[in-house]
Design an enzyme around this catalytic site. Structure first.
Site, PDB file in Angstrom:
ATOM      1  NE  ARG A 105       6.596  -3.170  -6.261  1.00 43.97           N
ATOM      2  CZ  ARG A 105       7.287  -2.026  -6.484  1.00 43.97           C
ATOM      3  NH1 ARG A 105       7.811  -1.341  -5.489  1.00 43.97           N
ATOM      4  NH2 ARG A 105       7.454  -1.585  -7.708  1.00 43.97           N
ATOM      5  N   PRO A 106       1.547  -5.244  -3.018  1.00 43.40           N
ATOM      6  CG  PRO A 106       0.421  -7.230  -3.484  1.00 43.40           C
ATOM      7  CD  PRO A 106       1.174  -6.094  -4.138  1.00 43.40           C
ATOM      8  CB  CYS A 107       4.863  -5.286   1.072  1.00 42.57           C
ATOM      9  SG  CYS A 107       4.449  -3.617   1.540  1.00 42.57           S
ATOM     10  CG  HIS A 108      -1.264  -5.623   2.356  1.00 44.42           C
ATOM     11  ND1 HIS A 108      -1.071  -4.868   1.222  1.00 44.42           N
ATOM     12  CD2 HIS A 108      -2.364  -6.379   2.127  1.00 44.42           C
ATOM     13  CE1 HIS A 108      -2.020  -5.150   0.339  1.00 44.42           C
ATOM     14  NE2 HIS A 108      -2.815  -6.080   0.868  1.00 44.42           N
ATOM     15  NE  ARG A 109      -2.724  -8.947  -1.553  1.00 41.73           N
ATOM     16  CZ  ARG A 109      -2.969  -8.623  -2.809  1.00 41.73           C
ATOM     17  NH1 ARG A 109      -2.209  -9.081  -3.784  1.00 41.73           N
ATOM     18  NH2 ARG A 109      -3.980  -7.818  -3.095  1.00 41.73           N
TER      19      ARG A 109
END
Length: 173
Positions: A133-137
């Site tokens: 779940r790409p919260c780094h984006r």
């Protein structure tokens, strides 16, 4: 039953935690994916069973992501969290590979007022499925790489891996 395993990755050893699922591809639904020294990350608990085989499909997808062959994940995950967190997390899942957005735009996307940006940030910080779940984006409104439970260096590595130039991160529409 809760299973776990670890795997090496370009951002360090990952801890994967999952639960048996009759509907998940490979039989395991992902409950947590943690990076080393993650704020609020999972740690192995008594009663958990180490079972690398239970994560074969999940680790294959992660390896493909890190090798550059995968831009999206098809991994069933355990649903935990509040209704608000789920709205935020669903918005995060919609951010395309190589793209970024801001906390404010996430608030807009879920129909929350701009004043809810801190609440959005808190929900993002509680994301148990880093990378998948790409919260780094999610970046700051000024393009800065603010906050990441896995640490800013990990966030930078993941964004670089996805082709987002450091210092040139542009918020996605």
């Amino acid at each position: 039953m809760t299973f776990y395993t670890t795997m090496d990755s370009p951002v360090g050893e990952l801890l994967l935690v999952g639960e048996e699922s009759a509907t998940a591809n490979g039989g395991t639904a992902l409950a947590s994916l943690s990076v080393p020294d993650q704020k609020g990350g999972a740690s192995v608990q008594g009663g958990w069973v180490e079972a690398a085989d239970a994560f074969a499909e999940i680790t294959a997808q992660l390896c493909s992501y890190f090798d550059g062959g995968r831009t999206r994940f098809d991994i069933e995950h355990v649903e935990r969290g509040s209704e608000f967190q789920h709205r935020v997390w669903k918005a995060i899942e919609a951010i395309p590979y190589g793209g970024t957005t801001t906390y404010g735009r996430i608030a807009d996307r879920i129909g929350a007022p701009r004043s809810a940006v801190r609440s959005v940030g808190t929900a993002i910080g509680a994301n148990p499925l880093l990378i998948v779940r790409p919260c780094h984006r999610v970046i700051g409104a000024d393009g800065s790489l603010t906050g990441y439970a896995g640490g800013l260096e990990c966030k930078k590595q993941l964004l670089r891996h996805e082709g987002v130039a450091e210092g040139l991160a542009q918020a996605a529409a």
